[in-house]
Scaffold this motif. Structure first.
Motif, mmCIF file in Angstrom:
data_model
loop_
_atom_site.group_PDB
_atom_site.id
_atom_site.type_symbol
_atom_site.label_atom_id
_atom_site.label_comp_id
_atom_site.label_asym_id
_atom_site.label_seq_id
_atom_site.Cartn_x
_atom_site.Cartn_y
_atom_site.Cartn_z
ATOM 1 N N LEU A 68 0.823 -1.207 0.000
ATOM 2 C CA LEU A 68 0.000 0.000 0.000
ATOM 3 C C LEU A 68 0.858 1.258 0.000
ATOM 4 C CD1 LEU A 68 -2.995 -0.863 2.373
ATOM 5 C CD2 LEU A 68 -2.899 -0.881 -0.128
ATOM 6 N N SER A 69 2.026 1.188 0.639
ATOM 7 C CA SER A 69 2.954 2.314 0.571
ATOM 8 C C SER A 69 3.470 2.473 -0.849
ATOM 9 C CB SER A 69 4.126 2.103 1.535
ATOM 10 O OG SER A 69 3.680 2.108 2.869
ATOM 11 N N LEU A 70 3.739 1.363 -1.506
ATOM 12 C CA LEU A 70 4.156 1.413 -2.901
ATOM 13 C C LEU A 70 3.038 1.965 -3.772
ATOM 14 C CD1 LEU A 70 6.117 0.796 -5.188
ATOM 15 C CD2 LEU A 70 5.266 -1.564 -5.189
ATOM 16 N N ALA A 71 1.803 1.525 -3.516
ATOM 17 C CA ALA A 71 0.659 2.027 -4.277
ATOM 18 C C ALA A 71 0.519 3.538 -4.123
ATOM 19 C CB ALA A 71 -0.616 1.320 -3.816
ATOM 20 N N LYS A 72 0.747 4.007 -2.910
ATOM 21 C CA LYS A 72 0.655 5.449 -2.667
ATOM 22 C C LYS A 72 1.689 6.206 -3.489
ATOM 23 C CE LYS A 72 0.775 8.840 1.112
ATOM 24 N NZ LYS A 72 0.953 9.010 2.590
ATOM 25 N N ARG A 73 2.900 5.668 -3.611
ATOM 26 C CA ARG A 73 3.944 6.327 -4.386
ATOM 27 C C ARG A 73 3.685 6.226 -5.887
ATOM 28 N NH1 ARG A 73 7.129 4.080 -0.065
ATOM 29 N NH2 ARG A 73 7.595 2.191 -1.254
ATOM 30 N N GLU B 127 -1.175 14.948 -6.393
ATOM 31 C CA GLU B 127 -2.295 15.867 -6.199
ATOM 32 C C GLU B 127 -3.536 15.424 -6.975
ATOM 33 O OE1 GLU B 127 -1.010 19.843 -7.025
ATOM 34 O OE2 GLU B 127 0.576 19.792 -5.518
ATOM 35 N N CYS B 128 -3.843 14.141 -6.853
ATOM 36 C CA CYS B 128 -5.007 13.565 -7.539
ATOM 37 C C CYS B 128 -5.858 12.823 -6.515
ATOM 38 C CB CYS B 128 -4.559 12.626 -8.654
ATOM 39 S SG CYS B 128 -5.921 11.814 -9.518
ATOM 40 N N GLU B 129 -7.134 13.158 -6.437
ATOM 41 C CA GLU B 129 -8.035 12.507 -5.489
ATOM 42 C C GLU B 129 -8.780 11.336 -6.105
ATOM 43 O OE1 GLU B 129 -10.619 15.412 -3.816
ATOM 44 O OE2 GLU B 129 -9.012 16.546 -2.838
ATOM 45 N N ASP B 130 -8.797 11.249 -7.438
ATOM 46 C CA ASP B 130 -9.483 10.146 -8.097
ATOM 47 C C ASP B 130 -8.689 8.854 -7.957
ATOM 48 O OD1 ASP B 130 -11.475 11.884 -8.914
ATOM 49 O OD2 ASP B 130 -10.500 12.322 -10.837
ATOM 50 N N GLY C 143 -6.977 -12.440 -22.029
ATOM 51 C CA GLY C 143 -7.725 -12.011 -20.864
ATOM 52 C C GLY C 143 -7.285 -10.639 -20.430
ATOM 53 N N TYR C 144 -7.876 -10.148 -19.347
ATOM 54 C CA TYR C 144 -7.424 -8.876 -18.788
ATOM 55 C C TYR C 144 -7.634 -8.869 -17.280
ATOM 56 C CZ TYR C 144 -12.419 -7.522 -19.029
ATOM 57 O OH TYR C 144 -13.794 -7.477 -18.893
ATOM 58 N N TYR C 145 -6.828 -8.064 -16.619
ATOM 59 C CA TYR C 145 -6.871 -7.939 -15.165
ATOM 60 C C TYR C 145 -6.928 -6.461 -14.839
ATOM 61 C CZ TYR C 145 -5.248 -8.124 -10.280
ATOM 62 O OH TYR C 145 -5.124 -7.983 -8.921
ATOM 63 N N ILE C 146 -7.903 -6.078 -14.009
ATOM 64 C CA ILE C 146 -8.112 -4.663 -13.661
ATOM 65 C C ILE C 146 -7.889 -4.475 -12.173
ATOM 66 C CG2 ILE C 146 -9.746 -2.744 -13.657
ATOM 67 C CD1 ILE C 146 -11.218 -4.075 -15.957
ATOM 68 N N LEU C 147 -7.224 -3.379 -11.827
ATOM 69 C CA LEU C 147 -6.944 -3.055 -10.433
ATOM 70 C C LEU C 147 -7.136 -1.560 -10.226
ATOM 71 C CD1 LEU C 147 -6.017 -4.580 -7.897
ATOM 72 C CD2 LEU C 147 -3.662 -3.997 -8.498
ATOM 73 N N HIS C 148 -7.963 -1.196 -9.233
ATOM 74 C CA HIS C 148 -8.156 0.202 -8.854
ATOM 75 C C HIS C 148 -7.710 0.374 -7.407
ATOM 76 C CE1 HIS C 148 -11.730 0.844 -11.898
ATOM 77 N NE2 HIS C 148 -10.649 0.310 -12.462
ATOM 78 N N PHE C 149 -7.094 1.505 -7.106
ATOM 79 C CA PHE C 149 -6.676 1.739 -5.729
ATOM 80 C C PHE C 149 -6.564 3.229 -5.443
ATOM 81 C CE2 PHE C 149 -2.897 1.006 -8.318
ATOM 82 C CZ PHE C 149 -2.074 2.075 -8.005
ATOM 83 N N ALA C 150 -6.692 3.553 -4.180
ATOM 84 C CA ALA C 150 -6.418 4.898 -3.662
ATOM 85 C C ALA C 150 -5.559 4.681 -2.426
ATOM 86 C CB ALA C 150 -7.718 5.638 -3.351
#
Length: 453
Positions: free
Chosen positions: A98-103, A108-111, A126-133
Motif C-alpha cells: 500500500l505504501s508502494l501504491a501510494k507512491r 495531487e489527484c483525489e481520483d 484475458g485482462y486484469y483490472i486493479l483500482h486503488f487509492a
C-alpha cells in the motif's frame, strides 16, 4: 526457430498512475497476435520508466500477501533487538504494497488510480483490472474458463462493504469458496485477491490445488512469476526481478556460489556467454569461470582471455569497462525472451554503444518466443525495426500524454528513414528547446558567496 508466443502482454491502460493521466499502450497486431518486440521512445521525463513501473507494481502486488509472514518475522526480530519504533515503522512502510501504491499515485489527484493489464497465455486472451487509492477498491480478472472466456472473479468495496462475484467454475467445492471469502473479508483491500490466491497456492499441496480450483486462474500468476522486469528507477529504488526462465543459466553471471549438484548450470552459463562475447568483441578470445571446490559448494568467478598489446592476457571480468559489464546484466535478462516469457527492460541502452545494442537486438528478433519490451533512446534501432513495434510517448503542452505507434503515421513510406523523421520531431517524443542562456548562471557563480559584490 519460430515458435508460438506463450506469455505476453497485449495492452496496458493507465489512469492517474504516476505521470500518466490517461494512456493506452496497445501491443496487439490484429490476427498476427501480440507483438513479440516493442520499443518505447520519448524524451526524458515523458514516462517511459513509469510505464515499466506499472508492470513492476503488478508483480509486487501479487507477491505482497505471501511475504506478509516474512515481514512480520523481521518486525519481531527488530523488536527483540530493540530497534527504535520509528525506524521499524519506516522499514515496514517501505515494504508495504500500500505504501508502494501510494507512491504510484498521480500527484495531487483525489481520483482512483486504475490499471488494466491485457495479457495472452498460450493463445488465451484475458485482462486484469486493479483500482486503488489509499487501499485496493476494485479488482477483476477476465479470462479463459475452460471452454469460453468470462469473469473469473470481480471484487469491489462501497461504503466499507466488500462485494464479490466468482465464476461458477472457479471453485470445485463450496468449502474452498467460503474459506477464500473469509480471507477476502480479513485481508482484501490491504492485499489483492490474486495475492491471496498466490499465497494459497504456495501453502497448499499440488493435489489440493488441482482438485479444488479452476487451473486457468493460475495462468496469470505463472506469467508474472516468470517475467523479468528491470527498472532503471522505481518508487523504492532500482530493481530487477529475476525470472525463473531460463532455468539453466546462473542468476549472477559474474561471480557467486552454487551447489556441486548444479555445476551443469555453471557450465551451461559459461558456454552461453562464451558464444556471445567471442562473437561480439574481436579482442575477447575466450571467457571462462575459475572454480573453487569447497565440500558441496563451488565458488566461481568470471575471467576473460583478451588480446591486449599483441598478447592474449587473462584478466578478471570485474576489471572490464562498465559498458561491457552491463552487457552481462542485459544478456541474462534477455534470455527469457527465448523461453516464451516476457522481458521488460527500462533504458536498455544505458552505457552501451548504440551500434552494439542494435546488433544485439537485431540478431535476436527471429528467435523471440515470448515478448521483449524495452524503453530506449537508441535511434539507430529505428533503421531496422518494424514500425509496428515502435511506440512514442507524445507529450502536449498541457502535459497530456498519448502513446503513438509509428504505423499510425501515414507519412512513413518504405523510402523514408524513420530515424531521421523521429530526430526531426515528426513523431514527437524528442526535446525541443531554444539555446540555453547561461549568462545569469555564470553571473551567479561569480557573485560573492557571502552576498557582497
Amino acid at each position: 526457430m519460430n515458435r508460438e508466443v506463450n506469455e505476453v502482454f497485449t495492452y496496458i491502460k493507465l489512469r492517474n498512475f504516476m505521470s500518466f493521466n490517461e494512456a493506452v499502450f496497445d501491443f496487439r497486431n490484429g490476427k498476427k497476435g501480440p507483438k513479440k518486440f516493442v520499443s518505447i521512445y520519448g524524451e526524458n521525463g515523458s514516462g517511459k520508466s513509469n510505464f515499466v513501473q506499472s508492470i513492476d507494481f503488478l508483480i509486487k502486488s501479487v507477491v505482497s500477501f505471501g511475504v506478509l509472514g516474512e515481514t512480520e518475522k523481521i518486525r519481531e526480530v527488530m523488536n527483540q533487538k530493540k530497534f527504535p519504533d520509528k525506524l521499524i515503522h519506516l522499514i515496514m512502510e517501505d515494504v508495504s504494497v500500500l505504501s508502494l501504491a501510494k507512491r504510484c499515485r498521480m500527484a495531487e489527484c483525489e481520483d482512483e488510480t486504475c490499471i488494466e493489464y491485457g495479457f495472452s497465455v498460450n493463445g488465451h486472451d484475458g485482462y486484469y483490472i486493479l483500482h486503488f487509492a489509499e487501499r485496493f477498491v476494485y479488482e477483476k480478472l477476465y479470462y479463459f474458463t475452460g471452454k469460453q472466456r468470462g469473469v473469473l472473479f470481480e471484487i469491489s468495496v462501497k461504503d466499507g462493504k466488500i462485494s464479490h462475484q466468482f465464476s461458477s467454475k472457479l471453485f470445485d467445492h463450496k468449502k474452498v469458496e467460503m474459506e477464500l471469502i473469509d480471507e477476502i473479508t480479513k485481508f482484501w483491500g490491504k492485499h489483492t485477491f490474486l495475492s491471496i490466491l498466490a499465497k494459497e497456492r504456495k501453502e497448499k499441496n499440488e493435489q489440493y490445488i488441482d482438485e479444488n480450483y479452476l487451473p486457468y486462474v493460475f495462468d496469470i500468476l505463472d506469467m508474472l512469476r516468470e517475467i523479468t522486469v528491470h527498472c532503471k528507477k522505481s518508487p523504492i529504488g532500482g530493481i530487477e526481478i529475476t525470472a525463473k526462465k531460463p532455468v539453466n543459466v546462473l542468476e549472477n553471471l559474474e561471480s557467486g556460489r552454487v551447489e556441486r549438484s548444479e555445476e551443469y548450470i555453471l557450465d551451461s552459463s559459461e558456454r552461453i556467454i562464451r558464444e556471445f562475447f567471442t562473437q561480439t568483441y574481436a579482442d575477447i578470445k575466450d571467457i571462462f569461470y575459475e572454480k573453487k571446490y569447497e565440500d558441496k559448494i563451488i565458488t566461481y568467478k568470471l575471467f576473460v582471455k583478451k588480446m591486449i598489446g599483441g598478447k592474449i592476457r587473462t584478466i578478471d571480468f570485474a576489471r572490464e569497462s562498465a559498458g561491457t559489464q552491463r552487457i552481462v546484466e542485459i544478456i541474462r535478462a534477455l534470455l527469457g525472451a527465448f523461453c516464451g516469457v516476457t522481458v521488460v527492460y527500462d533504458e536498455i541502452d544505458d552505457g552501451i554503444h548504440d551500434l552494439l545494442l542494435k546488433i544485439i537486438l537485431d540478431s535476436m528478433m527471429d528467435d523471440i518466443t515470448g515478448q521483449l519490451i524495452i524503453t530506449t533512446h537508441n535511434t539507430y534501432l529505428l533503421e531496422s525495426s518494424d514500425i509496428k513495434s515502435v511506440y512514442v510517448i507524445h507529450v502536449d503542452y498541457q502535459g497530456n500524454k498519448e502513446i503513438r505507434c509509428l504505423d499510425q503515421y501515414p507519412r512513413i513510406q518504405n523510402s523514408n528513414n524513420p530515424r531521421n523523421m523521429y530526430l526531426k520531431g515528426l513523431f514527437g517524443g524528442v526535446p525541443f528547446v531554444d539555446m540555453i542562456d547561461y549568462d545569469m548562471i555564470i553571473q551567479e557563480l561569480g557573485s560573492d558567496v557571502e552576498g557582497g559584490e
